[in-house]
Structure formats: C-alpha cells, structure tokens
Design a protein around this motif. Structure first.
Motif, short mmCIF file in Angstrom:
data_model
loop_
_atom_site.label_atom_id
_atom_site.label_comp_id
_atom_site.label_asym_id
_atom_site.label_seq_id
_atom_site.Cartn_x
_atom_site.Cartn_y
_atom_site.Cartn_z
N TYR A 218 -3.17 -6.70 -1.69
CA TYR A 218 -2.92 -6.42 -0.28
C TYR A 218 -2.44 -7.68 0.43
O TYR A 218 -1.47 -7.64 1.21
CB TYR A 218 -4.20 -5.91 0.40
N LEU B 22 1.22 -8.47 -0.48
CA LEU B 22 2.16 -7.54 0.14
C LEU B 22 2.23 -7.74 1.65
O LEU B 22 3.31 -7.61 2.26
CB LEU B 22 1.76 -6.11 -0.20
N GLY C 231 5.62 -1.76 2.20
CA GLY C 231 5.00 -1.96 0.89
C GLY C 231 3.50 -2.08 0.99
O GLY C 231 2.76 -1.50 0.16
N VAL D 115 2.06 1.32 1.40
CA VAL D 115 2.03 2.08 0.14
C VAL D 115 0.77 1.73 -0.65
O VAL D 115 0.08 2.61 -1.17
CB VAL D 115 3.29 1.79 -0.69
N TRP D 116 0.45 0.45 -0.73
CA TRP D 116 -0.75 0.03 -1.47
C TRP D 116 -2.02 0.49 -0.77
O TRP D 116 -2.94 1.00 -1.43
CB TRP D 116 -0.76 -1.49 -1.62
N ALA E 172 5.06 -0.41 -4.27
CA ALA E 172 4.80 -1.14 -3.03
C ALA E 172 5.69 -2.37 -2.91
O ALA E 172 6.21 -2.66 -1.82
CB ALA E 172 3.33 -1.54 -2.96
N CYS F 138 8.67 -3.30 -0.02
CA CYS F 138 8.62 -4.52 0.79
C CYS F 138 10.02 -4.93 1.25
O CYS F 138 10.17 -5.58 2.28
CB CYS F 138 8.00 -5.67 -0.02
#
Length: 410
Positions: free
Chosen positions: A103, A106, A119, A122-123, A320, A324
């Motif tokens: 996390y 990203l 991104g 998404v995570w 992810a 980005c």
C-alpha cells in the motif's frame, strides 16, 4: 495537511485500507469466524511443520507438499523474528506488514507526476475481496517484492533485476516481470541475484531443489480451468475421485493426465505468444513494463493446472501497478480481475464444499471465476499488442488535412 503534489491527504483511501485490514486480522485471529473451512490451518499446521524442519538446516525432503523454490524458506522462517508471538500470529502480523508495504509503495508512486492513486485503490479493494486467505499464505510477501520491482523498473533497472531474481527464488512467477524489460542491466542483475541465492542454498541446505520433482507430479486441481471438464463429467458418468493430493484438492481418475497435458500445452501457447509479442514490440511507454508483466502472469495463472485462491493476490498487485500509470490501458482487465476476486472468495472458502461436490452452485462459481480470468487475459493481451506492436494510424497528408479543415469550416 497537503500531499507531495499539493493534494489533500486521501482520507477515504487510508480509512478504507485501515478498516478492511483490521477485519482481516480479526478473521485470521478468529475473533470473528469467516464462513467455510478454516483457512489458517495451512499456517498453524503446514507452515509451522516446515518451520521446525527448516530451522534444523534442511528442507522437508520427505514432504511432497513442499513445492517451492529454496528462498521460500525465508518466508516460512520469518515468524522467528517475532519470538514474543506464537508462530501463527507472528505470520499473520508479517503478512499484514507486507500488505502495508505494498500500500505504501502504491500510495507513494500514485502521487508522483504522470501517475495516479487508482493503483492504490485497486490494492485496497482487491485484497479484502479475497477474504482472510490473503493473510494465511505467504503470497502477499512475494507480491510485495514484485510490486517494488515493477515500480523500480523504469529508473533503477538493476534494483528491479535484483528484486525479480530474489522473488523468482521465493515463488518462481516473479521471473515473468522481466518480459517487458528493455535494459540488459535488469536481466543481468536478475540472473546474478537468482544464481547467487541458488548456489548459496544448494551448498548450505540439503534438498534445495527437491521442489522440482514434487511440482512436476501434480495433477488437475479442482479450481483450475481444466477441472471444469471433470466437474461437468461427474454428472455424466465420469468415475474419478476428488482427493487431497500433493497438498491440494485434485481430481484423480481417467483422462486426468490428458487434461493436465492440455493445460501445459495452453501454457506453452501463452509463452509462445508472449515471446512473439516481445520480438514484435516496437513502442515501450513507461507503463509497458507493468502491462506486460500483468498480461504474462494473468496468462500463466488462467492456464495453470492449479489456480489456488492466493494466486489472485499476484494479479491484484501487478494490476495495481498498471493502474498507477495514467497511460495504462489495463483498466477493464484489472476490473475483471477484481470481479474474479469476489467470485473467488465465494468458491473458496465460503462455498468450497459445493465446488468439491461439483454441484450446480460450485460449477457456476468456477465457470464465472475462470471465465472472468480468461476474458481478462484475452483483453489484456489485445490491449498490449495494440499499444506496442500495431502501427498507429498514419498522419493525414498536408493537402488532405487542409481540405478537411475547409470542409469543416464551410
């Protein structure tokens, strides 16, 4: 308080991550009970059993469920860094830390020029869709290495290569991240790192490469694409069995070896297409490295003889990284992967008994999940080809352009 680009702190993103991860920790700690079979037994029984063997300086030579490259021992041994916790809770905490690292990477990357926080979202969304299985397997740790490698790739190819080489010796698949690498330094660093680690383990611990034989002998796992043949076939007289075999629930019986070979053939076809793409690709944008890695891992996952739920963590992490980049065209395939994550938690662990029983609900869930993965793989492959191989539309000649302007102004 402002971010690095003058933007406010994304409280919604941070809050969603914190709340969902707290729930995952409560589930694996059994404060709350998640529906279906206990997904934490792999840690408390299998991983801890391997831990006791590995700490003596050897690999589990007589255990066919050990099917991992030698550096996987580091993940299994890592809970020993937290001696004040029992093995299982130490493992869950380290999985949580790996999640946090992904996390943070990203989030940081998403606030740089040319990138976006899509991104990170998404995570944040994708991991809890898979349920507590994410914290009960070491795949989230490998994914952290892969995400760091891809984000380092454009500016620090040697760092990327070293991380890929290390990741490949933990769980093989990170080697696919090199597919879109155009700088030889990344490939050289990966080879040197992987070779050095392999030699170190080979000389210091017996059985470092026994996993190659154990992995070769696996059959068709009940959640894979090929398994659908037998799920349906059980309703038309196929007399095979569903048994725990080589550490996973697999089909055993007539024609299983044929379907397993077909799955390997599909994987070979996917590899051939990826090789053709690499030879034909002409345009490499900043996001191409991540896009190519996503396509490669997605193809190999969809065609594999085994599609364990934790494999989806790989796709969420790499997807992810793709999103980005503002220029990535993988939005729809990544969205399909997120949908497949939701179906995955339904088929395992919530309704896994229906999958094992090959009833209507179980078969429907597998058709949905595997269908989503296949469609995502095809769409992602087409997007990668169009953006890097297909010739862009040629510019209009000057005279035609002037004629078009006169027509539009009249």
């Amino acid at each position: 308080m402002k971010g690095t680009r003058g933007e406010g702190v994304p409280y919604a993103l941070l809050g969603t991550w914190g709340l969902t991860r707290l729930l995952l920790l409560l589930f694996v700690s059994k404060v709350f009970v998640f529906p279906g079979p206990d997904v934490t037994s792999d840690v408390s029984v299998i991983y801890q059993g391997w831990y006791e063997i590995l700490r003596t300086g050897t690999f589990p030579l007589d255990d066919v469920t050990w099917q991992y490259p030698p550096a996987a021992a580091l993940a299994i041994l890592s809970p020993g860094l937290l001696p004040f916790l029992d093995y299982a809770h130490a493992f869950f905490l380290l999985a949580f830390v790996a999640d946090l690292v992904v996390y943070a990477l990203l989030h940081y990357a998403g606030r740089r020029p040319g990138k976006t926080l899509r991104g990170a979202w998404v995570w944040v969304i994708g991991v809890p869709l898979l349920g507590p299985t994410v914290y009960a397997r070491y795949d989230v740790m490998v994914t952290a290495v892969a995400v760091a490698a891809l984000l380092a790739g454009a500016r620090h190819p040697r760092v990327m290569g070293a991380l890929v080489g290390f990741g490949a010796l933990v769980k093989v698949w990170p080697a696919l991240l090199l597919l879109g690498a155009v700088k030889r330094r990344a490939w050289a660093a990966a080879a040197v790192t992987a070779g050095g680690i392999a030699v170190l383990f080979g000389l210091s611990m017996p059985g470092a490469f026994s996993f190659l034989t154990f992995q070769r002998d696996r059959g068709t796992e009940v959640e894979s694409l090929g398994s659908l043949v037998f799920h349906v076939g059980r309703h038309f007289g196929w007399d095979g069995q569903v048994l725990l075999n080589y550490g996973s629930v697999e089909f055993l019986g007539p024609y299983v070896d044929v379907v397993s070979r077909l799955a390997l053939a599909l994987t070979a076809i996917a590899f051939a297409w990826l090789l053709l793409w690499r030879l034909r690709a002409q345009r490499f944008a900043p996001h191409t490295l991540a896009d190519a890695a996503f396509v490669a891992v997605l193809m190999f996952t969809a065609t594999s003889r085994v599609i364990s739920p934790q494999y989806m963590v790989w796709l969420v992490g790499i997807g992810a990284v793709c999103l980005c980049f503002r220029g990535s065209r993988m939005t729809l395939p990544v969205g399909l992967v997120l949908a497949a994550c939701f179906v995955t938690v339904l088929e395992f662990p919530i309704w896994f008994s229906h999958v094992v029983g090959s009833d209507r609900l179980g078969i429907t869930l597998l058709f949905l999940r595997n269908g989503l993965l296949v469609i995502a793989a095809l769409l992602a492959a087409l997007e990668l080809w169009w953006s890097t191989v297909s010739d862009p539309a040629p510019p209009l000649p000057a005279q035609a352009t002037r004629s078009k302007e006169r027509l539009s102004s009249s």
